[in-house]
Design an enzyme around this catalytic site. Sequence first.
Site, PDB file in Angstrom:
ATOM      1  N   ASP A 156      85.904-107.960  46.527  1.00 52.63           N
ATOM      2  CA  ASP A 156      86.279-109.364  46.410  1.00 52.63           C
ATOM      3  C   ASP A 156      85.023-110.231  46.370  1.00 52.63           C
ATOM      4  OD1 ASP A 156      87.995-111.565  46.279  1.00 52.63           O
ATOM      5  OD2 ASP A 156      89.323-110.793  47.834  1.00 52.63           O
ATOM      6  N   ASP A 217      95.164-115.453  42.431  1.00 52.03           N
ATOM      7  CA  ASP A 217      95.976-114.440  43.107  1.00 52.03           C
ATOM      8  C   ASP A 217      97.448-114.656  42.777  1.00 52.03           C
ATOM      9  OD1 ASP A 217      93.678-113.564  44.304  1.00 52.03           O
ATOM     10  OD2 ASP A 217      94.209-114.226  46.326  1.00 52.03           O
TER      11      ASP A 217
END
Length: 413
Positions: A156, A217
Amino acid sequence: MLSIAWIILVSSSLCSSLDNGLARTPPMGWLSWERFRCNTDCVNDPDNCISEQLFQTMTDIVVADGYASVGYEYINIDDCWLEKHRAHDGKLVADRKRFPNGMKALSDYIHSRGLKFGIYEDYGNYTCAGYPGIIGYEEKDADLFAEWNVDYVKLDGCYALPYDMDRGYTNFGRLLNATGKQMVYSCSWPVYQIYAGIQPNYSSIQSHCNLWRNYDDIQDSWASVENIIDYYGNNQDLIAPNAGPGHWNDPDMLIIGNFGLSYEQAKTQFAIWSILAAPLLMSVDLRTIRPQFKHILQNRKIIAVDQDPLGIQGRRIYKHKGIEIWSRPIGPLYQNFYSYAIAFVNRRTDGTPSDISVTLKELGLVNFSGYRVEDLYENVDYGVLYPNTKIKVKVNPSGVVMLKGEVQFPVEL
């Protein structure tokens, strides 16, 4: 009627990709984040917290309930598996209460069931949930992942500088390769740069990552799925050419079987993700999933579209008044003619199915020998149809009809 003046440049998929031999088709598996998030309360919610028990249970179900047999192979941990601090020697440590036997034991368990093990970290000082990131420990962490026999690393980008990501993600990919253990490398590199107003260098990204995130997301809602579909359709000229064997765009997890999608909407997500050559990473409680959603996730014919070895990402070829048509070239081929997967999507919400009528020629299916056309959800074979044949489909609100047209060879006399 249709805007189909798009040419698939297969050569665009031949640019250099990460040289680890992995992800020749989009990865498939199960991932914890969307459904279980960062639930670390194993005292009050032991069945749903991020723990050794949860991942062992999902591993067992993936095997026992037929998911592995249709291609789902990775069991991927996301954020919140760590202790808040590294060990004295600088190594990452799994939460000692929730993962009492450690990551190597969990990896061994997953491998013993014939599946592969994925893990999460962050190119930053911290993960998104505030656990230790890799900055300053890149080589140590890469070596540790190899020691744990990790098969898939998701990196990430929270608590990191987007301008540093070209160097940082590239370096960590090299360190993973240097361990000698092959690991799929999933990057969040471009999405953080896009947020920062930086144009990602996709040539470099696909040279160093097996897959990458481009957009927000996913959330457990139809609105979220629609936003992702729109992003990939509106930006397809920039995004689609970067996909190919070994390097894929990642529109994020499958939320099929959770709380936010109807049956029709779930079918639409699965169809569009397969058109996009997307990774198929389920994030759902497999213990309680309803049979109709399980049936979608195990649809072998649509999975075959997603996993088509040509690796060409599909495109939206028509959009008007809530009706969209998406098309993906797939095998087999005859000379310069592809077979195709076609998704007819009804984005309307007026409560009545919509009729879509179009000839194969208008869809770009122009081989004079015809195409064997099949409905991939309804398992209806329409036989061999020809370019001037008009087909008519009825598509439910927020639903999809997905067809495959397999190119036919001319009959030898």
